[in-house]
Write an enzyme that holds these catalytic residues in place. Structure first.
Site, short mmCIF file in Angstrom:
data_model
loop_
_atom_site.label_atom_id
_atom_site.label_comp_id
_atom_site.label_asym_id
_atom_site.label_seq_id
_atom_site.Cartn_x
_atom_site.Cartn_y
_atom_site.Cartn_z
N TYR A 158 45.56 58.48 75.43
CA TYR A 158 44.55 59.55 75.38
C TYR A 158 45.09 60.82 76.04
O TYR A 158 45.09 61.90 75.45
CB TYR A 158 43.29 59.08 76.09
CG TYR A 158 42.14 60.06 76.06
CD1 TYR A 158 41.46 60.34 74.88
CD2 TYR A 158 41.71 60.69 77.23
CE1 TYR A 158 40.38 61.22 74.86
CE2 TYR A 158 40.63 61.56 77.22
CZ TYR A 158 39.97 61.82 76.04
OH TYR A 158 38.90 62.69 76.02
N ALA B 296 38.83 70.27 71.72
CA ALA B 296 38.30 69.57 72.89
C ALA B 296 39.46 68.96 73.64
O ALA B 296 40.03 67.96 73.22
CB ALA B 296 37.34 68.47 72.44
N ASN C 21 46.63 68.77 61.07
CA ASN C 21 45.86 69.03 59.85
C ASN C 21 44.84 70.15 60.07
O ASN C 21 44.66 71.02 59.22
CB ASN C 21 45.11 67.76 59.40
CG ASN C 21 46.08 66.71 58.89
OD1 ASN C 21 47.15 67.04 58.38
ND2 ASN C 21 45.70 65.45 59.01
#
Ligand code: UDP
Length: 328
Positions: A146, A115, A100
């Site tokens: 993650y 990041a 997005n």
């Protein structure tokens, strides 16, 4: 006036970035879904006419009216207990979320910095880790949600750069600390300081010989700012190469806080990296950046911040989190 969108604005790093960009004279749109972020981190910015807050989950279509010069994508659960509690959201923000935001960057002809993390190196077989190292990640382990989300995020960002000519930057962030870390986020510094302040023993996982290298938040923000304004589109490590074992770190916190408590040992969580230290040659050469705040100074400032928290906030720790973490 340049306009910047910062996702994860109510989080630890996002809130410090909002402060920095306001200070530099930008108009800042801070976006956060407040799952792990906390509005108290940015409430001081609300009266500022150059700041607005948007309560939104970037995993859903992102709409921002008007022009944008820069996008900083810092939304994501970032501590092991957070991404173990909300693994699917962690994967979504790194995959659907980045898609997005890259689309938004394209539509606005904005430059985007994402990041990324030292976790792309997993449990590294080389130390220190240079950007060229491809990593050692267990995709189906507890940290995989993650690590792989962040690796996908890097791949997607490079694809937009290569195929659409989008202006992109990738910062690989190593362990960072400072004021506004959440006391109950389970990361080692808030865990130890919280334990010291509550008069509990400090829980070292494993035998404490695993290493980390801690960077003070102001240094990190400076590195990110320089990278965004540079013309370098490959990943850059930003972190402090001053490596320490977790056992030594516990001793430093005991000294700093003057607690009479001792260290107790708990099982090492699965896939916990044995060593971590950034090779910052690239940041030094390309950005003329290196950390300025040493651990003694940085820890002192951070401890002062934690001491200002109320007794109520201190007690708000959910001990179940730690138990769950250890079971994985
Ligand atoms: N750790 C620890 N005690 C705690 C919390 C963490 O010994 O109460 C250890 C953890 O196992 C890891 C290191 O401290 O080896 C850093 O953990 P953290 O969660 O801060 O970040 P990581 O670098 O592992 O993502």
């Amino acid at each position: 006036m340049k306009r910047v969108l910062i996702t994860g604005a109510a989080g630890f790093l996002g809130s410090h970035l909002c402060d920095r960009f306001i200070k530099e004279g930008y108009y800042v749109i801070g976006m956060d879904n407040l799952i792990t972020g906390d509005l108290t981190n940015i409430e001081h910015l609300f009266p500022n006419s150059n700041f607005e807050f948007s309560h939104h989950d970037v995993s859903k279509f992102v709409y921002v009216p008007g022009e944008l010069d820069y996008i900083l994508h810092f939304a994501s659960p970032a501590s092991p207990i957070d991404y173990l509690k909300i693994p699917i959201q962690t994967l979504k923000v790194g995959s659907l979320g980045i898609h997005n935001l890259l689309g938004l960057a394209r539509a606005k002809s904005a430059r985007i910095i994402i990041a990324s993390t030292s976790e792309v190196y997993g449990d590294p077989a080389v130390n220190p880790q240079p950007e060229e190292y491809w990593g050692n990640v267990n995709p189906v382990g507890p940290r995989g949600v993650y690590d792989e989300a962040k690796r996908f995020q890097e791949a997607m960002t490079m694809a937009y750069h290569t195929f659409h000519g989008l202006e992109t930057r990738i910062v690989r962030i190593f362990n960072t600390y400072g004021p506004r870390m959440r006391l109950n986020d389970g990361r080692v510094l808030p865990a130890f300081v919280g334990q010291a302040l509550r008069g509990e023993d400090l829980t070292v996982f494993g035998d404490g010989t695993q290493t980390r290298s801690f960077c003070y938040v102001d240094d990190l923000v400076e590195g990110i700012y320089r990278l965004l304004l540079s013309d370098y589109s490959s990943p850059v490590n930003i972190g402090n190469p001053d490596e320490i074992t977790i056992g030594q770190f516990a001793e430093e916190i005991i000294k700093l806080t003057g607690t009479n408590q001792k260290v107790i040992y708990k099982p090492l969580p699965q896939d916990d990296p044995r060593q971590r230290r950034p090779d910052i040659t690239k940041a030094r050469e390309i950005l003329k950046w290196e950390p300025k705040v040493n651990r003694a100074e940085g820890l002192k400032i951070t401890y002062e911040y934690f001491k200002t928290l109320s007794k109520e906030q201190l007690e708000k720790i959910d001990h179940k989190d730690f138990t769950n973490y250890n079971r994985t």
